[in-house]
Design a protein around this motif. Structure first.
Motif, PDB file in Angstrom:
ATOM      1  N   UNK A 299       0.862  -1.278  -0.030  1.00 14.68           N
ATOM      2  CA  UNK A 299      -0.216  -0.113   0.049  1.00 14.68           C
ATOM      3  C   UNK A 299       0.985   1.187  -0.004  1.00 14.68           C
ATOM      4  N   UNK A 300       1.877   1.020   0.660  1.00 10.55           N
ATOM      5  CA  UNK A 300       2.803   2.351   0.763  1.00 10.55           C
ATOM      6  C   UNK A 300       3.532   2.693  -0.627  1.00 10.55           C
ATOM      7  N   UNK A 301       3.825   1.611  -1.295  1.00 12.28           N
ATOM      8  CA  UNK A 301       4.336   1.771  -2.623  1.00 12.28           C
ATOM      9  C   UNK A 301       3.144   2.380  -3.510  1.00 12.28           C
ATOM     10  N   UNK A 302       1.930   1.879  -3.479  1.00 13.07           N
ATOM     11  CA  UNK A 302       0.769   2.528  -4.311  1.00 13.07           C
ATOM     12  C   UNK A 302       0.827   3.889  -4.024  1.00 13.07           C
ATOM     13  N   UNK A 303       0.790   4.338  -2.781  1.00 14.70           N
ATOM     14  CA  UNK A 303       0.505   5.797  -2.301  1.00 14.70           C
ATOM     15  C   UNK A 303       1.813   6.580  -2.689  1.00 14.70           C
ATOM     16  N   UNK A 304       2.729   6.029  -2.830  1.00 17.51           N
ATOM     17  CA  UNK A 304       4.159   6.825  -3.139  1.00 17.51           C
ATOM     18  C   UNK A 304       3.946   7.079  -4.788  1.00 17.51           C
ATOM     19  N   UNK A 305       3.473   6.263  -5.451  1.00 17.95           N
ATOM     20  CA  UNK A 305       3.223   6.400  -7.036  1.00 17.95           C
ATOM     21  C   UNK A 305       2.460   7.809  -7.198  1.00 17.95           C
ATOM     22  N   UNK A 306       1.397   8.181  -6.144  1.00 18.24           N
ATOM     23  CA  UNK A 306       0.495   9.200  -6.526  1.00 18.24           C
ATOM     24  C   UNK A 306       1.171  10.328  -5.372  1.00 18.24           C
ATOM     25  N   UNK A 307       2.434  10.298  -5.090  1.00 18.85           N
ATOM     26  CA  UNK A 307       2.789  11.180  -4.133  1.00 18.85           C
ATOM     27  C   UNK A 307       2.078  11.741  -2.960  1.00 18.85           C
ATOM     28  N   UNK A 308       1.515  10.455  -2.570  1.00 20.20           N
ATOM     29  CA  UNK A 308       0.904  10.354  -1.096  1.00 20.20           C
ATOM     30  C   UNK A 308       1.721   9.982  -0.012  1.00 20.20           C
ATOM     31  N   UNK A 309       1.822  10.626   0.993  1.00 20.01           N
ATOM     32  CA  UNK A 309       2.743  10.097   2.145  1.00 20.01           C
ATOM     33  C   UNK A 309       2.066   8.743   3.025  1.00 20.01           C
ATOM     34  N   UNK A 310       2.747   8.297   3.732  1.00 16.25           N
ATOM     35  CA  UNK A 310       2.264   7.021   4.325  1.00 16.25           C
ATOM     36  C   UNK A 310       3.017   6.850   5.744  1.00 16.25           C
ATOM     37  N   UNK A 311       2.393   7.345   6.876  1.00 12.54           N
ATOM     38  CA  UNK A 311       3.077   7.575   8.159  1.00 12.54           C
ATOM     39  C   UNK A 311       2.576   6.674   9.143  1.00 12.54           C
ATOM     40  N   UNK A 312       3.564   5.830   9.811  1.00 11.26           N
ATOM     41  CA  UNK A 312       3.102   4.963  10.751  1.00 11.26           C
ATOM     42  C   UNK A 312       3.383   5.214  12.123  1.00 11.26           C
ATOM     43  N   UNK A 313       2.909   4.772  13.052  1.00  9.96           N
ATOM     44  CA  UNK A 313       2.750   5.054  14.591  1.00  9.96           C
ATOM     45  C   UNK A 313       2.851   3.762  15.343  1.00  9.96           C
ATOM     46  N   UNK A 314       3.509   3.848  16.500  1.00  8.89           N
ATOM     47  CA  UNK A 314       3.082   2.814  17.441  1.00  8.89           C
ATOM     48  C   UNK A 314       2.113   2.760  18.413  1.00  8.89           C
ATOM     49  N   UNK A 315       1.284   1.791  18.361  1.00  9.97           N
ATOM     50  CA  UNK A 315      -0.093   2.055  19.119  1.00  9.97           C
ATOM     51  C   UNK A 315      -0.472   0.755  20.039  1.00  9.97           C
ATOM     52  N   UNK A 316      -0.134  -0.241  19.417  1.00 12.17           N
ATOM     53  CA  UNK A 316      -0.904  -1.590  20.133  1.00 12.17           C
ATOM     54  C   UNK A 316       0.056  -2.099  21.081  1.00 12.17           C
ATOM     55  N   UNK A 317       1.320  -1.701  21.489  1.00 11.73           N
ATOM     56  CA  UNK A 317       2.408  -1.929  22.493  1.00 11.73           C
ATOM     57  C   UNK A 317       2.487  -0.696  23.063  1.00 11.73           C
ATOM     58  N   UNK A 318       3.221  -1.100  24.315  1.00 16.86           N
ATOM     59  CA  UNK A 318       3.948  -0.066  25.459  1.00 16.86           C
ATOM     60  C   UNK A 318       5.269   0.016  24.541  1.00 16.86           C
ATOM     61  N   UNK A 319       5.990  -0.737  24.457  1.00 20.19           N
ATOM     62  CA  UNK A 319       7.394  -0.833  23.819  1.00 20.19           C
ATOM     63  C   UNK A 319       7.260  -1.446  22.449  1.00 20.19           C
ATOM     64  N   UNK A 320       7.941  -1.224  21.641  1.00 17.36           N
ATOM     65  CA  UNK A 320       8.141  -2.248  20.333  1.00 17.36           C
ATOM     66  C   UNK A 320       9.550  -1.967  19.570  1.00 17.36           C
ATOM     67  N   UNK A 321       9.589  -2.577  18.454  1.00 17.99           N
ATOM     68  CA  UNK A 321      11.025  -2.587  17.849  1.00 17.99           C
ATOM     69  C   UNK A 321      12.167  -2.412  18.432  1.00 17.99           C
ATOM     70  N   UNK A 322      12.930  -1.153  18.572  1.00 15.95           N
ATOM     71  CA  UNK A 322      13.962  -1.448  19.206  1.00 15.95           C
ATOM     72  C   UNK A 322      14.113  -0.400  20.510  1.00 15.95           C
ATOM     73  N   UNK A 323      13.086  -0.437  21.376  1.00 17.13           N
ATOM     74  CA  UNK A 323      12.850   0.387  22.242  1.00 17.13           C
ATOM     75  C   UNK A 323      13.331  -0.459  23.502  1.00 17.13           C
ATOM     76  N   UNK A 324      13.414  -1.786  23.417  1.00 16.05           N
ATOM     77  CA  UNK A 324      13.982  -2.347  24.429  1.00 16.05           C
ATOM     78  C   UNK A 324      14.957  -3.435  23.895  1.00 16.05           C
ATOM     79  N   UNK A 325      16.320  -3.136  24.314  1.00 16.79           N
ATOM     80  CA  UNK A 325      17.424  -3.902  23.540  1.00 16.79           C
ATOM     81  C   UNK A 325      18.386  -4.275  24.817  1.00 16.79           C
ATOM     82  N   UNK A 326      19.157  -5.276  24.456  1.00 15.64           N
ATOM     83  CA  UNK A 326      20.069  -5.805  25.198  1.00 15.64           C
ATOM     84  C   UNK A 326      21.381  -4.703  25.086  1.00 15.64           C
ATOM     85  N   UNK A 327      22.317  -4.724  26.127  1.00 13.38           N
ATOM     86  CA  UNK A 327      23.413  -3.804  26.083  1.00 13.38           C
ATOM     87  C   UNK A 327      24.403  -4.011  24.858  1.00 13.38           C
TER      88      UNK A 327
END
Length: 436
Positions: A115-143
């Protein structure tokens, strides 16, 4: 030319309150219009047309539709394939930008990329946010800045980092004046999508403080009424805010429920960082196990006819109401993998069909924990004894008697496998596979 709109694409975040993507859309300066897609890529694969999850979705979307209508706005609801639907929406509306919240499943990432690729073809931005977790992705990592693969050290850092900043709600209510004013649009019915209603009430979307205060004492006993929150369905589809719930859990006298939310985050980040777990063992060597995969035995397990009352009660509860107490989920899963030596993926898929609160990350994490193939250090010799589990957590047989009324009668089957033999067989089979 029409004024460009900010479209907020709702998926696993079915609420207007404290919604990160909706907040970002409302703050964009453009009028905001909500969108939801009943994704045929998912729905077409559902064999059972009596699916509680689809019914819940229709209920929650209708609720959002009514809430937005009261504010003079609406939600555009479509039934189709996401990329095709977005092509139609781009042609129908002047779209300035699209906002959505992260989803961590493999299919969801592929969908969003397309969907992001399609929107990009039309010059439309696609912004994603964290919502269903407290911490995600790279927010809790080892040393070493790598994702955790063991829960205990992950949980320590998770709890240490948990403060008011991460639990603060997004004040969406302050900006509802940005909602695009338009007439209400229709919401597809179950019948429109070839589904039928089950007609059962869904659990309430709130949990009493008293239950959380005593959670450690009550959560393992399936016969106790209201012994668990039963909020998992609402969390699965984002009908309630994880931040609101975590604040409530943090204030409780007992922190056990808060730790359950930590497990939820942990399994999300495992799926996000190690997507192979969706189809394979987290620990690859466990894919070498020589499963017996006896289809007749699997069918007996599915039907709740194993001869082990606590296992049968759990499976019948699942088959009847689309939900099973979490302690019993562990017992039934362990029995399938260890006693019957049936591939955990068979059981995971069956739960995936039946559970009204099915969530890939938690379901996968739970099954791999039961099978010993997940993030535990050396768990393959942990084999639950169903009889002892029943004595400990259902000592008066109240739960078993509710779901297995023929217990003690001639028509109740003998145990399909003897525990001591099955336990040793499982240990030997695992040991042989892991020695390769």
């Amino acid at each position: 030319m029409k004024e460009p709109l900010s479209l907020v694409w709702l998926r696993r975040d079915l609420r207007l309150h404290d919604n990160a993507a909706l907040y970002c859309a409302l703050k964009s300066g453009r009028p905001v219009l909500a969108v939801f897609i009943f994704d045929r890529t998912i729905l077409d694969d559902l064999d059972d047309r009596l699916d509680r999850r689809v019914e819940f979705l229709v209920q929650e979307i209708s609720r959002l539709h009514d809430e937005l209508a009261k504010m003079g706005s609406t939600i555009i609801v479509r039934y189709g394939y996401p990329v095709e639907v977005w092509k139609e929406l781009i042609g129908q509306y002047s779209v300035g930008e699209v906002f959505a919240n992260y989803d961590y499943e493999v299919y969801a990432k592929e969908r969003d990329e397309a969907v992001g690729d399609l929107l990009k073809e039309y010059g439309i931005g696609f912004q994603s946010s964290k919502d269903q977790t407290i911490f995600d992705r790279d927010e809790i990592l080892t040393g070493k800045k790598t994702p955790y693969t063991v829960f205990t050290p992950y949980s320590r850092k998770w709890h240490d980092k948990l403060d008011s900043f991460y639990l603060k709600s997004y004040p969406t209510n302050d900006y509802f004046g940005q909602l695009w004013q338009t007439k209400p649009t229709p919401v597809p019915t179950l019948k429109d999508m070839s589904f039928q209603p089950v007609g059962e009430p869904f659990p309430p979307r709130t949990v009493p403080d008293k239950l959380l205060d005593n959670y450690a004492k009550t959560r393992d006993f399936p016969a106790l009424p209201k012994s668990t929150s039963e909020l998992s369905m609402h969390l699965r589809f984002g009908a309630i805010s994880i931040r609101d719930l975590a604040r409530q859990a943090k204030e409780a006298k007992d922190k056990t429920f808060l730790n359950e939310l930590c497990w939820r985050d942990f399994y999300f980040q495992v799926l996000d960082h190690f997507p192979h777990v969706e189809k394979n063992s987290f620990r690859r060597q466990y894919d070498e196990i020589a499963w017996r995969n006896n289809e007749d035995e699997f069918d007996k397990w599915c039907r709740g006819e194993t001869g082990y009352p606590i296992v049968d009660a759990g499976m019948r509860q699942l088959n009847t109401i689309g939900w099973m107490h979490n302690r019993v989920r562990m017992i039934t899963a362990s029995f399938l993998c260890k006693h019957l030596l049936i591939d955990w993926r068979w059981g995971e898929a069956y739960f995936g069909k039946k559970l009204r609160d099915y969530d890939l990350s938690a379901n996968n994490g739970g099954w791999q924990w039961a099978a010993g193939s997940g993030t535990d250090a050396a768990p393959y010799f942990r084999v639950f004894n169903p009889t002892l589990q029943a004595k400990k957590f259902d000592p008066d047989d109240k739960y078993v008697q509710e779901w297995v009324p023929e217990l003690g009668k001639a028509n109740y089957p003998e145990p399909m496998v003897e525990h001591t033999m099955a336990r040793q067989r499982a240990i030997d089979t695992y040991k042989k596979a892991l020695a390769k």
